[in-house]
Design a protein around this motif. Sequence first.
Motif, PDB file in Angstrom:
ATOM      1  N   LEU B 408      18.105 -20.729  33.799  1.00 35.19           N
ATOM      2  CA  LEU B 408      16.650 -20.816  33.991  1.00 35.19           C
ATOM      3  C   LEU B 408      16.057 -19.411  33.954  1.00 35.19           C
ATOM      4  CD1 LEU B 408      16.803 -23.232  37.060  1.00 35.19           C
ATOM      5  CD2 LEU B 408      16.104 -23.889  34.746  1.00 35.19           C
ATOM      6  N   VAL B 409      14.729 -19.360  33.836  1.00 35.00           N
ATOM      7  CA  VAL B 409      14.039 -18.070  33.875  1.00 35.00           C
ATOM      8  C   VAL B 409      13.336 -17.930  35.220  1.00 35.00           C
ATOM      9  CG1 VAL B 409      12.282 -16.610  32.802  1.00 35.00           C
ATOM     10  CG2 VAL B 409      13.716 -18.085  31.384  1.00 35.00           C
ATOM     11  N   PHE B 410      13.612 -16.826  35.912  1.00 38.03           N
ATOM     12  CA  PHE B 410      13.081 -16.599  37.260  1.00 38.03           C
ATOM     13  C   PHE B 410      11.675 -16.018  37.200  1.00 38.03           C
ATOM     14  CE2 PHE B 410      13.633 -14.296  41.534  1.00 38.03           C
ATOM     15  CZ  PHE B 410      13.305 -15.432  42.247  1.00 38.03           C
ATOM     16  N   GLN B 411      11.072 -15.812  38.391  1.00 32.88           N
ATOM     17  CA  GLN B 411       9.682 -15.349  38.502  1.00 32.88           C
ATOM     18  C   GLN B 411       9.424 -13.995  37.861  1.00 32.88           C
ATOM     19  OE1 GLN B 411       8.041 -13.402  41.718  1.00 32.88           O
ATOM     20  NE2 GLN B 411       9.826 -13.395  43.041  1.00 32.88           N
ATOM     21  N   ASP B 412      10.493 -13.190  37.659  1.00 32.42           N
ATOM     22  CA  ASP B 412      10.310 -11.871  37.068  1.00 32.42           C
ATOM     23  C   ASP B 412      10.513 -11.899  35.552  1.00 32.42           C
ATOM     24  OD1 ASP B 412      12.981 -12.430  37.159  1.00 32.42           O
ATOM     25  OD2 ASP B 412      13.562 -10.686  38.353  1.00 32.42           O
ATOM     26  N   GLY B 413      10.607 -13.128  34.994  1.00 31.48           N
ATOM     27  CA  GLY B 413      10.784 -13.238  33.551  1.00 31.48           C
ATOM     28  C   GLY B 413      12.215 -13.000  33.113  1.00 31.48           C
ATOM     29  N   ARG B 414      13.115 -12.861  34.089  1.00 29.49           N
ATOM     30  CA  ARG B 414      14.517 -12.573  33.767  1.00 29.49           C
ATOM     31  C   ARG B 414      15.392 -13.777  34.099  1.00 29.49           C
ATOM     32  NH1 ARG B 414      15.752  -6.802  33.110  1.00 29.49           N
ATOM     33  NH2 ARG B 414      13.748  -6.035  32.380  1.00 29.49           N
TER      34      ARG B 414
END
Lengths: 286, 795
Positions: B408-414
């Motif tokens: 998945l992609v986390f809140q920081d775009g990573r």
Amino acid sequence: MKPSPFGYSRPASVDEALSTLAAHGSNAKVLAGGQSLLPILSMRLAAPHHLVDINRLTELDYVRLDASTVRVGALARHARVLADTAARVAQPLLAQALRLVAHATIRNRGTTVGSIVHADPSGEMTAVLALLGGSVRVASKSAHRDVPADEFFLGALESAVAPGELALEASFPVLGPRSGTAFVEVSRRQGDYAVCGVGALVELDGDGALSSARTAYLSVSATPLVLDVSEAGEDFAAAAALAHEQVDPEADIHATADYRRHLAGVLTERALRAAHAGAVERSAHG
Amino acid sequence: MTTKMFGEPIARVEDDRLVRGHGAYLDDLGHDALAAAFVRSPHAHAEVLDIDVTGALEVEGLLAIYTYEDLPDRLAEPLPLLIPHPSLTHGRTQYALARDVVNHVGEPIVMVVARDRYLAEDAAERIIVSYRPLPAVVGIDAARAAEHLVHPDVPGNVAANMMQRVGDVDAALRNAPHVLELDLSIERSASTPMEGRGVLARWDPESHRLRLWTSTQTSTGVRAAVAAKLGLALVDVDVITPDVGGGFGVKIMHPWPEEVLVPWSAQLLGQPVKFVEDRREHFISSAHERAQQHHVRVGFDDEGQLLGLDVRFWHDHGAYIPYGLIVPIITSTQLVGPYKPGAYRVEFDSLYTNTVIVTPYRGAGRPQGVFVMERTMDAIAAELGLDRTVVRERNFIRPDEMPYDHGLVFQDGRPLIYDSGDYPTSLEKLKKLVGWDDFAAVRDAARAEGRRVGIGLACYVEGTGVGPYEGGHVVVEPSGKVKVATGLTSQGQGHQTVFAQIVADELGVPMADIEVVTGDTRRFGYAVGTFASRAAVMSGSAIHLAARAAREKALKVAADALEADPDDLEIVDGIVRVVGVPGAEISLGTVAVLSNPLRYAFDDAAKAATQFAVGDTGKPPVPEDEEPGIEGRDYFSPMQSTFASGMHAVVVETDPDTAEIKILRYCVVHDCGLLINPRIVEGQIHGGVAQGVGGALYERMAYDEAGQLQNASFMDFLMPYVSEVPERIEIDHLETPSPLNPLGIKGAGEAGVIPGAAAFAAAIEDAEGFPITAMPISPSELFELRRLHSKGLST
């Protein structure tokens, strides 16, 4: 949250206070502990033109006791009344209720008479005055009068103190022999206004049988509701059912009306049980 | 020898000053300033037809009245959308002063500046605004129904629809031996720090410079926004964060309308201007959080192993969306917690409503996600008749599977990749701490006495220390004292203490000789801010690196002076000495003096560094590639967040008659990597647990259908008192070091609040015997639920 402009006097005597109140009539408000008035002013929910600060009237800062009555002066703080051992012995309901009034910091400043005059239907001391059948001594520049509790509370936040008048003293009858009291409540947080609260006064006859049982309710009606549940005798569950039938509370953001009614029943039973136990014990010692 | 400070439970160095009342908060500053007050909308949704200020003009002490029409250039544009995202297709933000429509009660319409706040409020009260009320959209149901729209050009009230998926969830659910569906919801709460927002601006026309004090979690963010809005160069704007009486997330939102309007009016009026938010304003014009509704479908096998998890949720973000999708993205990614969800699909709508905006509040979307996942785990256990810890254990990511990539992609775009953690050990510790395996007997015994007790637990994983970066600066003064600066702000975390601990270890100086400054752009201009449990990880690491650079420089200069090899030197109590050679030593202060070749002596010590006293005449006084002074400056910018974790268990007793809920025990197992200061970490947990109690049992924003907030005061918004939080919070630590930073640490600021609602719901469910699907829960609601389920139970 800053008050609108207002005038301010700080009289040095009761006479001066009454003259000032007479001069300003309905434009004036009395400032004692300020625990309700100041937030109301700050939120601009009220904008009296003039405040009459009675905090210098130290002659009204008393708790006095005679054979039949505990008399509390207009400047006696809750904390002082609560700490008064003689008053607590003479009328235990005072301390039983006062320990539930808000928090220590508020009790240190707020006055018992002030909270009665404020006539908040969630205020413990209004219910105490009503349950005990006490009275309030009210003065104006021209006259003094004693207003019995059942005539004192006219509506939510509305007492019998008229413009130009000052409440000088509240009187609470002392507890009779073979009698007991209790005060219980459910509040969301410790010290909050009660979701529902019940005060109880139970009297036994010479044989130790219950002769009279009265209960008073917080937060279920606009003025303090007092019920006579003597007919249920020592069947406190039946008394609770009576209360459950007779209260007609409203819902608010903290509780549904049904929950309040349910609590009125539950707490009626708990308060009567405790008051009855107190009466039995007092009879044994009396 | 100097004791190693890292890991020591020392008392916070800032507390002596703060508890004695020597702190200086925003309202303690600027006694000479003019005061601003605002006319705010009394309607949740209305057209503004007319503003009549005539009556206010008579108020003595009035300086200025501003409406939207007065705003120049960039101030007249909508405030920034701080965190854009490709899925945020319909982002709307507010104007600093409402233009022609107001979208929530409390939205500012008119700014009044007067000699003091009393007069400003007198004037504000006399301004008559005419409105044409519009239908209000309040709550998620109304927003989804979209019978009325908050913004006419946003169909369905949907600002964003976003989906992430891993694997084929439809197939997984089709083939799963068991499938459950759950509807779960959480209501609004808010940060409600003790000190609200506040801003003070001084404009100096002669130097053309602005100084701004603001109660913020990001001084550099405010500086950039204010400079842009007012058309000033960054170097002409100083933003200083004074003592801050709590943030908890609400103060990371910026710029608030007041943060740009106050400096603008200070510039226009040529006098300092101050705005201090009052409590009612805080409730109706700052930010809230938490409100979400979830629909879950979960497939699992006979052992309770997850096969597929399909989560659809709706997020209420209020009238505008300046902070973007951070909260729902965190919910959707952190929901999976310490588990392998099998195939996973999560989709959300972020919805407009005519209520106060939603921005991160401590936990930031995680309490909702954890509530959903942990309620799901409990439902699976109930369905299969398994112990609730067994189901969790069977789904844990194992330590040997780290690093674990969720896809998945986390809140920081990573990418969401867990770096480390040991969930099975945490659970073992928690079970032991709370006595999980013996609880059935406790519950039965209580039942036999007519009492109802229940136990619940909840697990979470928290991405902490998000980027992009922080920096640190360390300088040794000629006095030997060490001055440390980092750009992010402090609002009660204990940064002065923990950052000094880090520096003390590196530079070998006593704690008392170290001063730490945070959130002052004059001292450090590059920073992001204090949020997302990131300060210790980010600034702590940066300061560690900066202190190391300063140490290397100091050893080099000292080695020259002592004619020794730098590798033979140590620094103890501020003295650099040659190991094993008594008397061969030099104070760090003297080293600082020597590092700065002088022409002019200013005191006796400085004489040692003047041009006739020192120096090899064959070399330049400052060697090539070096700088004068013992200083270090460095930055820390990791590839990704580091993932802390924890598990809470709570034991409650519910009154069979009054439905009151009493906390009997509260146990925490917490893993934030290596602990810099266990006492501070425990303090963070205590505060977080208290807020968790609030979110579970007390706090909610009671909006009525018209969008009026009925409990905009601390009398009716029930923040727990000390009497409502557990007397004792039992804590056990696990330290799984992070491999992602030089100190091996993970964030701890938000952790305590995250699993609160989930754990309480589980415990109440255990005590009562019926499902708890919505939080918070009050005694009145529990009473009503009992009536609903009364067939199965007798009171």
